[in-house]
Design a protein around this motif. Structure first.
Motif, PDB file in Angstrom:
ATOM      1  N   CYS A 118       0.830  -1.206   0.000  1.00 56.60           N
ATOM      2  CA  CYS A 118       0.000   0.000   0.000  1.00 56.60           C
ATOM      3  C   CYS A 118       0.863   1.255   0.000  1.00 56.60           C
ATOM      4  O   CYS A 118       0.636   2.183  -0.796  1.00 56.60           O
ATOM      5  N   GLN A 119       1.855   1.308   0.874  1.00 55.80           N
ATOM      6  CA  GLN A 119       2.669   2.507   0.997  1.00 55.80           C
ATOM      7  C   GLN A 119       3.521   2.766  -0.252  1.00 55.80           C
ATOM      8  O   GLN A 119       3.605   3.910  -0.732  1.00 55.80           O
ATOM      9  N   LEU A 120       4.151   1.715  -0.762  1.00 57.23           N
ATOM     10  CA  LEU A 120       5.131   1.902  -1.831  1.00 57.23           C
ATOM     11  C   LEU A 120       4.522   1.898  -3.229  1.00 57.23           C
ATOM     12  O   LEU A 120       4.989   2.622  -4.112  1.00 57.23           O
ATOM     13  N   LEU A 121       3.479   1.102  -3.451  1.00 56.57           N
ATOM     14  CA  LEU A 121       2.926   0.959  -4.794  1.00 56.57           C
ATOM     15  C   LEU A 121       1.625   1.729  -4.994  1.00 56.57           C
ATOM     16  O   LEU A 121       1.400   2.292  -6.067  1.00 56.57           O
ATOM     17  N   VAL A 122       0.752   1.704  -3.975  1.00 58.38           N
ATOM     18  CA  VAL A 122      -0.536   2.399  -4.121  1.00 58.38           C
ATOM     19  C   VAL A 122      -0.378   3.886  -3.820  1.00 58.38           C
ATOM     20  O   VAL A 122      -0.728   4.745  -4.644  1.00 58.38           O
ATOM     21  N   GLU A 123       0.152   4.196  -2.646  1.00 61.29           N
ATOM     22  CA  GLU A 123       0.347   5.595  -2.269  1.00 61.29           C
ATOM     23  C   GLU A 123       1.611   6.182  -2.896  1.00 61.29           C
ATOM     24  O   GLU A 123       1.752   7.408  -2.987  1.00 61.29           O
ATOM     25  N   GLN A 124       2.511   5.306  -3.305  1.00 60.80           N
ATOM     26  CA  GLN A 124       3.779   5.708  -3.932  1.00 60.80           C
ATOM     27  C   GLN A 124       4.577   6.671  -3.047  1.00 60.80           C
ATOM     28  O   GLN A 124       5.104   7.688  -3.516  1.00 60.80           O
ATOM     29  N   ASN A 125       4.651   6.311  -1.779  1.00 61.20           N
ATOM     30  CA  ASN A 125       5.460   7.098  -0.850  1.00 61.20           C
ATOM     31  C   ASN A 125       6.938   6.847  -1.116  1.00 61.20           C
ATOM     32  O   ASN A 125       7.354   5.730  -1.459  1.00 61.20           O
ATOM     33  N   GLN A 126       7.728   7.873  -0.949  1.00 61.52           N
ATOM     34  CA  GLN A 126       9.166   7.728  -1.126  1.00 61.52           C
ATOM     35  C   GLN A 126       9.820   7.045   0.069  1.00 61.52           C
ATOM     36  O   GLN A 126      10.789   6.308  -0.078  1.00 61.52           O
ATOM     37  N   ASP A 127       9.274   7.297   1.243  1.00 61.78           N
ATOM     38  CA  ASP A 127       9.804   6.712   2.472  1.00 61.78           C
ATOM     39  C   ASP A 127       8.747   5.823   3.120  1.00 61.78           C
ATOM     40  O   ASP A 127       7.546   6.099   3.028  1.00 61.78           O
TER      41      ASP A 127
END
Length: 258
Positions: A118-127
């Protein structure tokens, strides 16, 4: 026939009779325990042919006995000797030894993976938001796995019907009774951990629960029908965890800090 030939034929017949009786004794339970006398009014060639057939039958009986012994060894051992292991065998042995702990570890890992996706692929957060990740991991270990473990155990004890009827009844109890309470508890806990008050968490539950329930039913109604119909009870939490990988991605997104 001359007396000499009769004597030779008689001696050969007696020798064949002794061989016949010894083979019967060695065959044991494969043949009648009491030796039967061969008829005396048959030719020597017929006796020889019968002896060869009897010898072949005794050999087959010995190999059959060996096969039975091998199968008995498999049954008494409780595990197929041809089983070369693998992750499922290792998981099954660990599950039998420590069911709740193994389910908790599995749930924690899959909860963490879902949150990371969710964080890295959906929300595309850098950290990576480590607090969110740790929260989902801890919830999987300390809350989700124990709830599912004891709930499925109780559900399988309460609903004893088998087949399609049993699966439908378990799914209805799970999705109409357990799911709304469980989802509410998850939203409440995640909101409180995010720093909101209990009153704010209750308001969040009221606002987010209807859409969460609809999404839950679209995934979990068919999934739980399969789970309760075809999956053995000891693997039902594992099956739910695998399906929940996608659900964890969605749930991580809708409960993200706003």
């Amino acid at each position: 026939m001359s007396p000499a030939l009769r004597l030779v034929a008689g001696n050969q017949a007696a020798a064949l009779q002794r061989q016949h009786n010894s083979i019967l004794a060695a065959a044991g339970s494969q043949v009648a325990p009491k030796p039967r006398m061969l008829p005396t009014n048959i030719s020597l060639a017929t006796r020889r042919q019968g002896y060869q057939q009897l010898k072949a039958a005794a050999g087959d009986g010995g190999s059959a006995g060996g096969g039975t012994g091998g199968r008995q060894g498999y049954s008494s051992g409780g595990r197929d000797s041809s089983d070369n292991g693998g992750w499922l065998s290792a998981y099954t042995r660990a599950l039998e030894a420590n069911p709740l702990f193994v389910k908790a570890v599995t749930t924690a890992v899959l909860s963490a993976v879902g949150n990371l996706i969710c964080q890295l692929l959906v929300e595309q957060n850098q950290d990576i938001g480590w607090k969110r990740l740790n929260t989902f991991t801890a919830l999987g270990f300390f809350w989700v796995a124990p709830c599912l473990h004891y709930w499925y155990g109780a559900l399988n004890s309460l609903v004893t019907a088998q087949g399609n009827t049993g699966a439908l009844l378990r799914m209805a109890c799970d999705q109409l009774g357990f799911a709304p309470l469980f989802i509410s508890s998850m939203i409440f806990i995640l909101t409180v951990v995010d720093g909101k008050s209990a009153g704010q968490a209750i308001d969040t539950v009221k606002g987010d629960l209807p859409s969460a329930i609809k999404a839950n039913w679209s995934l979990w109604v068919p999934a739980q029908l399969i789970n309760f119909r075809f999956v053995p009870p000891s693997y039902q939490v594992l099956f739910s965890n695998v399906i929940a990988l996608g659900w964890n991605v969605y749930f991580s997104f809708v409960t993200r800090p706003k």
